[in-house]
Design an enzyme around this catalytic site. Structure first.
Site, PDB file in Angstrom:
ATOM      1  N   TYR A 111      -5.445  -2.772 -11.864  1.00 33.48           N
ATOM      2  CA  TYR A 111      -5.466  -1.738 -11.159  1.00 33.48           C
ATOM      3  C   TYR A 111      -6.286  -2.111  -9.806  1.00 33.48           C
ATOM      4  CZ  TYR A 111      -6.250   3.011  -9.014  1.00 33.48           C
ATOM      5  OH  TYR A 111      -6.306   3.900  -8.088  1.00 33.48           O
ATOM      6  N   GLU A 122      -2.936   1.918  -2.697  1.00 33.06           N
ATOM      7  CA  GLU A 122      -3.241   1.638  -4.304  1.00 33.06           C
ATOM      8  C   GLU A 122      -1.997   0.445  -4.673  1.00 33.06           C
ATOM      9  OE1 GLU A 122      -3.791   4.894  -7.569  1.00 33.06           O
ATOM     10  OE2 GLU A 122      -1.768   4.646  -7.056  1.00 33.06           O
TER      11      GLU A 122
END
Ligand code: ADP
Ligand code: MG
Length: 397
Positions: free
Chosen positions: A114, A203
């Protein structure tokens, strides 16, 4: 403003951030042709069909499917996903209709990481957040095992320092020489992208390490800071009106700030501070606002009319509270706008008006003479109590 994954990846590519090969598709035929080209270009018969909606969690909702059987399977998946009502944790229960697809080269994934950049308002710095636990619900990771999320803050004067990127690479298990090189280059590109494109969020979940050891951005979510719109004429082409709240879009075109909310009391207020105060006081007396609407200081009668009509047209609105403190804004302009709006659409829900300030007498006169059924309020608190009582009889103490 949000954009689609494929648009974010096209922007990533301009900053040297590695992304899989892929093509957007607006029909099954386009999806099939794209799959064909990708398979020819890569020599591998694996493509991924990805629903393009402005919400994450598509994979779990059935909006991301791998086709290992070449073009025919890709076509079948495109038929299934295009047009479906995709429900994910981020869409709400109604889901979002899939109108676009992204056909992408399938990668052999070793690890999912992530990685995100966002603005930390408390620190007044851009924060880089990363975790080895990529690909899954990061909110869950943050909640259950916050120590697995690594955060660094970028000094705006120095920029992203190489030592920071290296430290993060080690924390993510990317310390080996070649991966370190790829990761620090990628992060540098993302940081430059974040600044130059005026993002509020970038993101990448997941950022993957392929079986060959390469680091690739496999997903891309990008949110722009609307305040920077004036610097980005190209955003007009990136906007997808289908993904936006139609009323908010209309408000934007008219030049008013409007945000849809879940409640049933429509609010028309001037000034963002007063609008927030109005929402608070409605909640305080047990009601729920249906919207945030700031007509601003210098609104014209036409803008007030349009704003009021937006409230009138909403079927969730069970009552309206107009809370105006006329400073630069003149009360008679607001009153005339309200009356003009109701002339066209009628008024079928209770209306409470609290009007104070510049030209208040003229404003009250316009409302009195309109023949509309209006309950006037002597203060903000009084008005909030009255509208809550009118919408939910017996609720206001
Ligand atoms: P979302 O976050 O909306 O669920 P993603 O783009 O992250 O969508 O895709 C979900 C999952 O699907 C990824 O975590 C990855 O495991 C897999 N996936 C997505 N794109 C590819 C691809 N090009 N090749 C292989 N697997 C992929
Ligand atoms: Mg994802």
């Amino acid at each position: 403003m949000k954009i689609h994954e494929y648009q974010a990846k096209q922007i990533f590519a301009r900053y040297g951030i590695p992304v899989p090969k892929g093509e957007p598709a607006f029909s099954v035929a386009e999806a099939e042709a794209a799959a064909q080209r990708l398979i020819e270009a890569t020599g591998i018969p694996v493509v991924v069909v990805k629903a393009q909606i402005h919400a994450g969690g598509r994979g779990k909702g059935g909006g991301v499917k791998v086709a290992k059987g070449g073009v025919a399977e890709a076509r079948a998946l495109a038929e299934k996903i295009l047009g479906m009502q995709l429900i994910t944790v981020q869409t709400g229960p109604a889901g979002q209709k899939v109108r676009r697809l992204y056909i992408e080269q399938g990668l052999d994934i070793d690890r999912e990481i992530y990685l995100a950049l966002t603005l930390d308002r408390d620190r007044r710095r851009i924060a880089v957040m990363a975790s080895r636990e990529g690909g899954m619900d990061i909110e869950q990771v943050a909640h259950d095992t916050p120590e697995k999320i690594h955060t660094l803050h970028v000094d705006p004067v120095i920029g992203l320092a190489p030592y920071q990127a290296r430290k993060l690479a080690f924390a993510l298990g990317l310390g080996a020489k070649e991966q370190m090189r790829q990761f620090t280059k990628l992060l540098d590109g993302l940081y430059k992208c974040f600044l130059a494109e005026d993002c509020s969020l970038v993101e990448v979940n997941p950022l993957v390490v392929t079986k060959k050891g390469d680091i690739v951005a496999l997903d891309g979510k990008m949110t722009f800071d609307d305040n920077a719109e004036i610097r980005h004429p190209e955003w007009a082409n990136l906007r997808d009106a289908d993904e936006e709240d139609p009323v908010e879009l209309e408000a934007k075109q008219v030049g008013i700030s409007y945000v849809s909310l879940d409640g049933d009391i429509g609010c028309l207020v001037n000034g963002a501070g007063l609008a927030m105060g109005t929402m608070d006081i409605i909640l305080h007396y047990g009601g729920k606002p249906a919207n945030f609407l700031d007509v601003g200081g210098g609104a014209t009668q036409e803008q007030v009319k349009k704003a009021f009509q937006m409230i009138l047209r909403s079927d969730k609105v069970k009552g309206i509270f107009v809370n105006i403190f006329g400073g630069i804004m003149r009360c008679d302009v607001v009153a005339a706008g309200i009356v003009a709006a109701t002339k066209e659409l009628g008024l079928s829900v209770p209306l409470v008006v609290r009007l104070e300030g510049t030209n208040v007498e003229a404003g009250r006169k316009i409302l009195d003479e309109s023949g509309l059924k209006i309950e006037s309020a002597s203060s903000m608190g009084d008005g909030a109590q009255k509208i809550v009582a009118a919408v939910k009889p017996g609720a206001a103490a």
